[in-house]
Design a protein around this motif. Sequence first.
Motif, PDB file in Angstrom:
ATOM      1  N   SER A  54      -9.497  -7.861  13.226  1.00 24.16           N
ATOM      2  CA  SER A  54      -8.509  -8.434  13.433  1.00 24.16           C
ATOM      3  C   SER A  54      -7.268  -6.845  12.172  1.00 24.16           C
ATOM      4  O   SER A  54      -7.365  -6.224  11.673  1.00 24.16           O
ATOM      5  CB  SER A  54      -7.432  -9.498  13.066  1.00 24.16           C
ATOM      6  N   LYS A  55      -6.121  -7.493  13.114  1.00 26.66           N
ATOM      7  CA  LYS A  55      -4.927  -6.292  12.292  1.00 26.66           C
ATOM      8  C   LYS A  55      -4.514  -6.796  10.900  1.00 26.66           C
ATOM      9  O   LYS A  55      -4.708  -5.816  10.589  1.00 26.66           O
ATOM     10  CB  LYS A  55      -3.768  -6.330  13.680  1.00 26.66           C
ATOM     11  N   VAL A  56      -4.841  -7.440  11.016  1.00 28.04           N
ATOM     12  CA  VAL A  56      -4.170  -8.351   9.642  1.00 28.04           C
ATOM     13  C   VAL A  56      -5.430  -7.632   9.072  1.00 28.04           C
ATOM     14  O   VAL A  56      -4.635  -7.500   7.646  1.00 28.04           O
ATOM     15  CB  VAL A  56      -4.207  -9.946   9.869  1.00 28.04           C
ATOM     16  N   ASN A  60      -4.320  -5.924   4.956  1.00 30.50           N
ATOM     17  CA  ASN A  60      -4.839  -6.012   4.356  1.00 30.50           C
ATOM     18  C   ASN A  60      -5.226  -5.476   3.127  1.00 30.50           C
ATOM     19  O   ASN A  60      -5.056  -5.277   2.219  1.00 30.50           O
ATOM     20  CB  ASN A  60      -5.638  -7.446   4.379  1.00 30.50           C
ATOM     21  N   HIS A  61      -6.322  -4.050   4.281  1.00 29.77           N
ATOM     22  CA  HIS A  61      -7.173  -3.225   2.796  1.00 29.77           C
ATOM     23  C   HIS A  61      -6.256  -2.112   2.689  1.00 29.77           C
ATOM     24  O   HIS A  61      -6.592  -1.741   2.208  1.00 29.77           O
ATOM     25  CB  HIS A  61      -8.710  -3.361   4.014  1.00 29.77           C
ATOM     26  N   LEU A  68      -4.245   4.725   5.599  1.00 29.01           N
ATOM     27  CA  LEU A  68      -5.070   4.155   6.598  1.00 29.01           C
ATOM     28  C   LEU A  68      -5.834   5.189   6.247  1.00 29.01           C
ATOM     29  O   LEU A  68      -6.972   5.917   6.307  1.00 29.01           O
ATOM     30  CB  LEU A  68      -4.920   3.355   7.363  1.00 29.01           C
ATOM     31  N   PHE A  69      -4.954   6.613   6.819  1.00 29.60           N
ATOM     32  CA  PHE A  69      -4.816   7.965   7.212  1.00 29.60           C
ATOM     33  C   PHE A  69      -5.535   8.479   5.731  1.00 29.60           C
ATOM     34  O   PHE A  69      -6.330   9.473   5.970  1.00 29.60           O
ATOM     35  CB  PHE A  69      -3.684   8.322   8.117  1.00 29.60           C
ATOM     36  N   THR A  70      -5.532   8.705   4.683  1.00 31.57           N
ATOM     37  CA  THR A  70      -5.142   8.929   3.736  1.00 31.57           C
ATOM     38  C   THR A  70      -6.930   8.726   2.935  1.00 31.57           C
ATOM     39  O   THR A  70      -7.496   9.618   2.567  1.00 31.57           O
ATOM     40  CB  THR A  70      -4.289   8.076   2.985  1.00 31.57           C
ATOM     41  N   ALA A  71      -7.076   7.710   3.699  1.00 32.39           N
ATOM     42  CA  ALA A  71      -9.025   7.050   2.816  1.00 32.39           C
ATOM     43  C   ALA A  71      -9.860   7.020   3.602  1.00 32.39           C
ATOM     44  O   ALA A  71     -10.695   8.131   3.217  1.00 32.39           O
ATOM     45  CB  ALA A  71      -8.813   5.484   3.078  1.00 32.39           C
ATOM     46  N   SER A  72      -9.251   7.813   5.369  1.00 29.77           N
ATOM     47  CA  SER A  72     -10.020   8.338   5.820  1.00 29.77           C
ATOM     48  C   SER A  72     -10.434   9.731   5.896  1.00 29.77           C
ATOM     49  O   SER A  72     -11.340  11.314   5.785  1.00 29.77           O
ATOM     50  CB  SER A  72      -9.294   8.647   7.434  1.00 29.77           C
ATOM     51  N   VAL A  73      -9.039  10.597   5.593  1.00 31.08           N
ATOM     52  CA  VAL A  73      -9.065  11.437   4.801  1.00 31.08           C
ATOM     53  C   VAL A  73      -9.754  11.960   3.370  1.00 31.08           C
ATOM     54  O   VAL A  73     -11.412  13.217   3.643  1.00 31.08           O
ATOM     55  CB  VAL A  73      -7.778  12.559   4.601  1.00 31.08           C
ATOM     56  N   GLU A  74      -9.797  11.304   2.437  1.00 28.76           N
ATOM     57  CA  GLU A  74     -10.451  11.265   1.961  1.00 28.76           C
ATOM     58  C   GLU A  74     -12.033  11.313   2.371  1.00 28.76           C
ATOM     59  O   GLU A  74     -13.401  11.834   1.085  1.00 28.76           O
ATOM     60  CB  GLU A  74     -10.210   9.582   0.209  1.00 28.76           C
TER      61      GLU A  74
END
Length: 213
Positions: A54-56, A60-61, A68-74
């Motif tokens: 879900s979007k929620v 939440n994460h 989220l983009f930063t986490a994807s780059v990492e």
Amino acid sequence: MTDPLNEISEKRRPGRPSDTVKRNAIIEAASHRFFEEGFAATSIEQLAVDAGVSKVTIYNHFGDKRALFTASVERECEKMRGYFSIDEMPTGTIRERLTVIATAMFEFLSRPEMIQFERRIAAETEHDPAIGLAFLKAGPWQMKRDFGNWLAHACIAGELDIADTALAAEQFVSMAKGMGDLERRFGSTPSLEANTKRIDGAVDVFLATYAPR
């Protein structure tokens, strides 16, 4: 009235995706969308569908789309470092090992997915410099530290004599890439002969400067 014991049982039910599994699924879906379609064109709604959450759950994460983009780059940078690992280089003379490292480095940077990744990061950085900084921290700067540490070990072993291993790491990478790095970014494919000549020259200059006297 809701039974708290039933809620606990539901949360612990076998087969229920864990937070780690959900997080990984979100990042995997985000990485694909972000680097194929771009940051602005990617919606949280679409990512939720792709990841099966879900979007929620996404909020939440990660809090927001930028995080989220930063986490994807990492995540992508971690995969890159896994492909190019100095620790896995073969043994041999210092010249042989430096040559293998330079060759692996150039092959790594020349991979089509790496070229696409860099182009996407560059495009997104025009709109948000923080994206480029996240990439530098997670990828190139970390790899530079790893290589600098490798050079430091070579110095301890008496194979090299370097006062500033971080600077030396940067110098070696720059020489090994040479114009070949620029050429690949703009659609030209350097020949194997040109790559070999460039790398051999980089190793020669590096050892002429840093080999023990």
